[in-house]
Write a protein that holds these residues in place. Structure first.
Motif, PDB file in Angstrom:
ATOM      1  N   UNK A 252       0.817  -1.237  -0.032  1.00 57.66           N
ATOM      2  CA  UNK A 252      -0.015  -0.013   0.115  1.00 57.66           C
ATOM      3  C   UNK A 252       0.795   1.168   0.069  1.00 57.66           C
ATOM      4  N   UNK A 253       0.439   2.157  -0.622  1.00 57.29           N
ATOM      5  CA  UNK A 253       1.202   3.554  -0.653  1.00 57.29           C
ATOM      6  C   UNK A 253       0.560   4.386   0.139  1.00 57.29           C
ATOM      7  N   UNK A 254       1.127   4.504   1.563  1.00 58.69           N
ATOM      8  CA  UNK A 254       0.359   5.319   2.572  1.00 58.69           C
ATOM      9  C   UNK A 254       1.025   6.741   2.588  1.00 58.69           C
ATOM     10  N   UNK A 255       0.486   7.674   2.607  1.00 55.93           N
ATOM     11  CA  UNK A 255       0.916   9.161   2.763  1.00 55.93           C
ATOM     12  C   UNK A 255       1.327   9.338   4.390  1.00 55.93           C
ATOM     13  N   UNK A 256       2.484   9.787   4.806  1.00 55.21           N
ATOM     14  CA  UNK A 256       2.777   9.850   6.311  1.00 55.21           C
ATOM     15  C   UNK A 256       1.642  10.936   6.896  1.00 55.21           C
ATOM     16  N   UNK A 257       1.545  10.685   8.139  1.00 54.59           N
ATOM     17  CA  UNK A 257       0.518  11.774   8.823  1.00 54.59           C
ATOM     18  C   UNK A 257       1.496  12.941   9.148  1.00 54.59           C
ATOM     19  N   UNK A 258       0.600  14.032   9.378  1.00 53.92           N
ATOM     20  CA  UNK A 258       1.300  15.341   9.634  1.00 53.92           C
ATOM     21  C   UNK A 258       1.805  15.203  10.985  1.00 53.92           C
ATOM     22  N   UNK A 259       2.984  15.735  11.413  1.00 56.68           N
ATOM     23  CA  UNK A 259       3.546  15.781  12.765  1.00 56.68           C
ATOM     24  C   UNK A 259       2.586  17.064  13.264  1.00 56.68           C
ATOM     25  N   UNK A 260       2.137  16.714  14.591  1.00 57.10           N
ATOM     26  CA  UNK A 260       1.556  17.746  15.643  1.00 57.10           C
ATOM     27  C   UNK A 260       2.249  18.065  16.691  1.00 57.10           C
ATOM     28  N   UNK A 261       2.727  19.161  16.915  1.00 58.88           N
ATOM     29  CA  UNK A 261       3.624  19.195  18.322  1.00 58.88           C
ATOM     30  C   UNK A 261       2.564  18.913  19.349  1.00 58.88           C
ATOM     31  N   UNK A 262       3.273  18.123  20.320  1.00 65.73           N
ATOM     32  CA  UNK A 262       2.601  18.004  21.535  1.00 65.73           C
ATOM     33  C   UNK A 262       2.322  18.837  22.448  1.00 65.73           C
TER      34      UNK A 262
END
Length: 72
Positions: free
Chosen positions: A54-64
């Motif tokens: 599967x070609x998955x797109x990385x999830x955007x990184x949100x600051x904690x």
């Protein structure tokens, strides 16, 4: 028919096919033939894995959020 039944049936058939072809190759060509059959099956499996990936797109990184401290 359950998914487990399909999995186990194909697992068994694949093992039987590999054993039959490996034995025939060993009887006719020796270790070179048996290793060639094994390499061929590994190559087919690798190509199948690459084709089904599967070609998955990385999830955007949100600051904690900063950790909360207990009030005294």
């Amino acid at each position: 028919m359950g998914l487990t039944t399909v999995y186990m049936t194909t697992y068994f058939l694949g093992g039987a096919l590999g054993t039959a072809t490996g034995t025939a190759a060993y009887a006719r060509y020796g270790w070179v033939g048996a290793c060639a059959i094994a390499a061929g099956f590994c190559s087919i499996a690798g190509l199948g894995w690459l084709g089904a990936r599967r070609r998955e797109q990385p999830k955007p990184i949100r600051p904690e959020a900063p950790a909360r401290t207990a009030a005294r």
